[in-house]
Design a protein around this motif. Structure first.
Motif, PDB file in Angstrom:
ATOM      1  N   UNK A   5       1.199  -1.096  -0.062  1.00 59.88           N
ATOM      2  CA  UNK A   5      -0.116  -0.245   0.093  1.00 59.88           C
ATOM      3  C   UNK A   5       0.835   1.449   0.119  1.00 59.88           C
ATOM      4  N   UNK A   6       2.242   1.066   0.642  1.00 59.52           N
ATOM      5  CA  UNK A   6       2.757   2.146   1.208  1.00 59.52           C
ATOM      6  C   UNK A   6       3.326   2.546  -0.450  1.00 59.52           C
ATOM      7  N   UNK A   7       4.067   1.472  -0.878  1.00 59.01           N
ATOM      8  CA  UNK A   7       5.201   1.564  -2.444  1.00 59.01           C
ATOM      9  C   UNK A   7       4.272   2.202  -3.201  1.00 59.01           C
ATOM     10  N   UNK A   8       3.050   1.341  -3.558  1.00 61.41           N
ATOM     11  CA  UNK A   8       1.729   2.255  -4.346  1.00 61.41           C
ATOM     12  C   UNK A   8       0.852   3.885  -4.131  1.00 61.41           C
ATOM     13  N   UNK A   9       1.106   4.024  -3.241  1.00 59.50           N
ATOM     14  CA  UNK A   9       1.039   4.738  -2.873  1.00 59.50           C
ATOM     15  C   UNK A   9       1.624   5.902  -3.161  1.00 59.50           C
ATOM     16  N   UNK A  10       2.756   6.045  -2.801  1.00 61.02           N
ATOM     17  CA  UNK A  10       4.339   6.773  -2.969  1.00 61.02           C
ATOM     18  C   UNK A  10       4.430   7.161  -4.691  1.00 61.02           C
TER      19      UNK A  10
END
Length: 204
Positions: A5-10
């Motif tokens: 989720x974090x990588x996709x958001x970034x």
């Protein structure tokens, strides 16, 4: 799941920042003098609005990053809220273009509603995590949750309150956004120190 989720958001935020730059108009002219005049004509509002939106987007990313530092796990509801947050982030280049394309109040109102919505959804994400035990309980203290939520709600309120101001004067509405930085200083002075990584400030 949390890391994905974090990588996709970034990645989505990085694309949004890139699209902001792609929308910048290019100075035109046949001579050096004409190009410089064209550049100065575009300096305000086009380039100035780009800088403002870039700073806003960067602060939004920073708030999102700080929030997920305290998230221990991700559930389906948080994923949906995060996707809603990212949807509005993707719309930021469009709202920025509308803001710079006209001096009418529509662009200012659209931009204000979008930033207020982004801040409010982040507040909902914090509330959901606190209510359903998704935070790291040792790091995300109740004081941290309250102060971070207060920051996001303050940002939401400032941008929403700028909307009626826009019906009176568009420029005054844009200047009203500067209250965000005043509120940040006040909160940093009032919120007790000693919270994890320092007290959060109001974030757009």
């Amino acid at each position: 799941m949390r890391d994905r989720v974090i990588f996709f958001s970034d990645a989505v935020i990085a694309i949004a920042l890139t699209l902001l730059a792609l929308e910048l108009p290019v100075p035109e002219g046949r001579t050096e003098s004409e190009i410089w005049h064209s550049f100065l004509d575009l300096l305000s509002p086009d380039y100035l609005i780009f800088v403002i939106s870039f700073v806003v987007a960067a602060r939004l990313w920073y708030s999102h990053q700080q929030f997920f530092r305290y998230v221990h796990r991700v559930d389906a509801r948080l994923t949906v809220l995060n996707l809603s947050w990212l949807l509005m982030i993707v719309l930021l280049p469009f709202a920025t273009r509308v803001l710079g394309a006209t001096d009418l109040r529509f662009g200012t109102i659209l931009y204000s509603v979008l930033i207020a919505g982004i801040s409010f959804v982040l507040a909902l994400m914090v509330h959901h995590c606190a209510r359903h035990g998704l935070f790291d309980q040792e790091r995300a203290t109740p004081r941290w949750v309250r102060s971070f939520t207060l920051g996001t709600i303050t940002a939401t309120a400032i941008f929403l309150l700028s909307i009626p101001v826009a019906f009176v004067d568009v420029t005054a509405a844009k200047l009203f956004w500067l209250l965000l930085f005043v509120a940040a200083r006040v909160m940093n002075a009032l919120v007790p120190r000693g919270l994890p990584d320092g007290p959060p400030t109001p974030q757009p």
